[in-house]
Design an enzyme around this catalytic site. Structure first.
Site, PDB file in Angstrom:
ATOM      1  N   THR A  37      -1.799  -0.227  -9.454  1.00 22.57           N
ATOM      2  CA  THR A  37      -1.981  -1.473 -10.211  1.00 22.57           C
ATOM      3  C   THR A  37      -3.399  -2.011 -10.057  1.00 22.57           C
ATOM      4  O   THR A  37      -3.848  -2.793 -10.891  1.00 22.57           O
ATOM      5  CB  THR A  37      -0.990  -2.544  -9.728  1.00 22.57           C
ATOM      6  N   ASP A 176      -8.150  -0.984  -1.288  1.00 21.92           N
ATOM      7  CA  ASP A 176      -8.264  -0.444   0.067  1.00 21.92           C
ATOM      8  C   ASP A 176      -9.322  -1.174   0.879  1.00 21.92           C
ATOM      9  O   ASP A 176      -9.105  -1.546   2.035  1.00 21.92           O
ATOM     10  CB  ASP A 176      -8.586   1.054   0.013  1.00 21.92           C
TER      11      ASP A 176
END
Length: 386
Positions: A37, A176
């Protein structure tokens, strides 16, 4: 971690013949929910883990950069004047790519000094726990200190994404690096990947008697090639066909119209992203209203969507999820980009041994290599260690 920190300092002194100026670290991450996403400007919900990359760094009085690591034999050397993406290759593209990317966010690479850098890590590589972002975040945090750049954590996350996209060639989003830089203890980062607004949401796992189990299938994956890029291209094609800027602008109520417009494969790719965005929102709301024991069904639904609609799971991941679910896990799903890596399971502490034994037995029975099983806790983001 204490041994890892000291080992890194000792190795730095041995390799470079002088003590490091300092030691910095950044964690890997687990994405609790919200897969694929991020590059669709949607919502993600990762947390930093208690597995970290350590960076020992010392400034030089010239323009040379030398980088070494515990996971490679060679010492890579480059002049800062030559630091550009096309000059980089191999593992050193991660730290050197980050140094280059800082130049895109205000660092004057013609004026800053060179440095010696040594990396060590206990974040598993190829397990879907973002060992790459841990490197980028640790190096970015260190260079921000020693080059006195004054960049905030969100800007460092953008630099990490820029390095990943351009220097590494992996078309990843910003999740991340955001988790690695913004994480806090016993909390996850609810990130809007369009506005980059981030909220820290308490998880409350310890109080609820729950553990996050990582099931590293040891099936390695490579994001810079293959399926990851194809999935991203499918999402972009779906958004174009639907006349929107990104799939963030498509809601669950729009899926009937999407089915009529899109071919079957593109529709399923789009349906995963749209429903996964909703699952992230539902997970955050459920955590706040009911606590972590109530989110299991959302984790299970996320895995089914990645398996059937986005088609990024592999037999080992499916087996890991199904076995955990059948042996006491509240919920389980693959995590990370897919095509290998790890699954996560939300497991009551008193069911841990049963889940571990069942997983070992199931993988052996199916002729798969033994998985690496361990628990992680939500940890703090990048920091200076000394």
């Amino acid at each position: 971690m204490t041994d890892l920190r000291q080992d890194t300092l000792d190795s730095f002194a041995e390799i470079f013949g002088r003590p490091a100026d300092g030691l910095w670290s950044a964690p890997g991450r687990v994405n609790l929910i919200g897969e694929h996403t991020d590059y669709n400007e949607g919502f993600v919900f990762p947390f930093a883990i208690n597995r970290r990359t350590i960076a020992a760094l010392g400034l030089r009085d010239d323009r040379i950069v030398r980088v070494g690591s515990s996971f490679a034999d060679e010492l890579v050397e480059i002049d800062l004047s030559d630091l550009r993406p096309e000059a980089l290759s191999g593992w050193s593209s991660y730290p050197l790519g980050l140094a280059w990317a800082l130049g895109e966010f205000g660092a004057d690479l013609d004026a800053v000094p060179g440095f010696d850098l040594l990396l060590d890590s206990n974040v598993p590589v190829g397990a879907g726990l973002s060992s790459s972002a841990a490197i980028e975040s640790a190096v970015g945090f260190a260079l921000n200190d020693v080059w006195q750049l004054g960049l905030d954590r969100r800007t460092l996350a953008r630099a990490g994404q820029r390095a990943e996209n351009v220097a590494i060639g992996a078309p990843t989003g910003i999740m991340d690096q955001s988790a690695s830089l913004l994480g806090e203890r016993d909390a996850a980062v609810f990130l809007d990947c369009r506005s980059l607004h981030a909220e820290i949401v308490p998880l409350g796992l310890e109080a609820a008697g729950l553990e996050i189990v990582i099931i590293d299938t040891r099936v390695s994956h490579a994001h810079a090639t293959g399926g990851y890029a194809e999935r991203r291209a499918s999402c972009e094609a779906g958004a174009r066909a639907l006349g929107v800027e990104s799939l963030r602008d498509v809601g669950v109520d729009d899926l009937d119209r999407a089915r009529e417009i899109l071919d079957e494969v593109t529709f399923r790719r789009v349906r995963h992203v749209v429903t996964e965005n909703q699952r992230v929102l539902d997970t955050v709301r459920t955590l706040r209203e009911q606590g972590p024991t109530a989110i299991g069904d959302l984790l299970d639904a996320s895995h089914r969507s990645m398996r059937d609609d986005f088609e990024i799971s592999v037999p080992e991941l499916d087996l890991a999820v199904e076995t955990a679910q059948a042996n006491g896990a509240i919920g389980a799903r693959m995590t990370g980009g897919g095509f290998g890596g790890s699954a996560i399971a939300l497991v009551p502490t008193d069911a841990l041994s049963r889940v571990y034994v069942a997983l070992d037995g199931a993988f052996a029975e199916h002729g798969f290599g033994q998985p690496d099983l361990f628990t992680v806790t939500a940890s703090e983001g990048a920091k200076r260690e000394n």
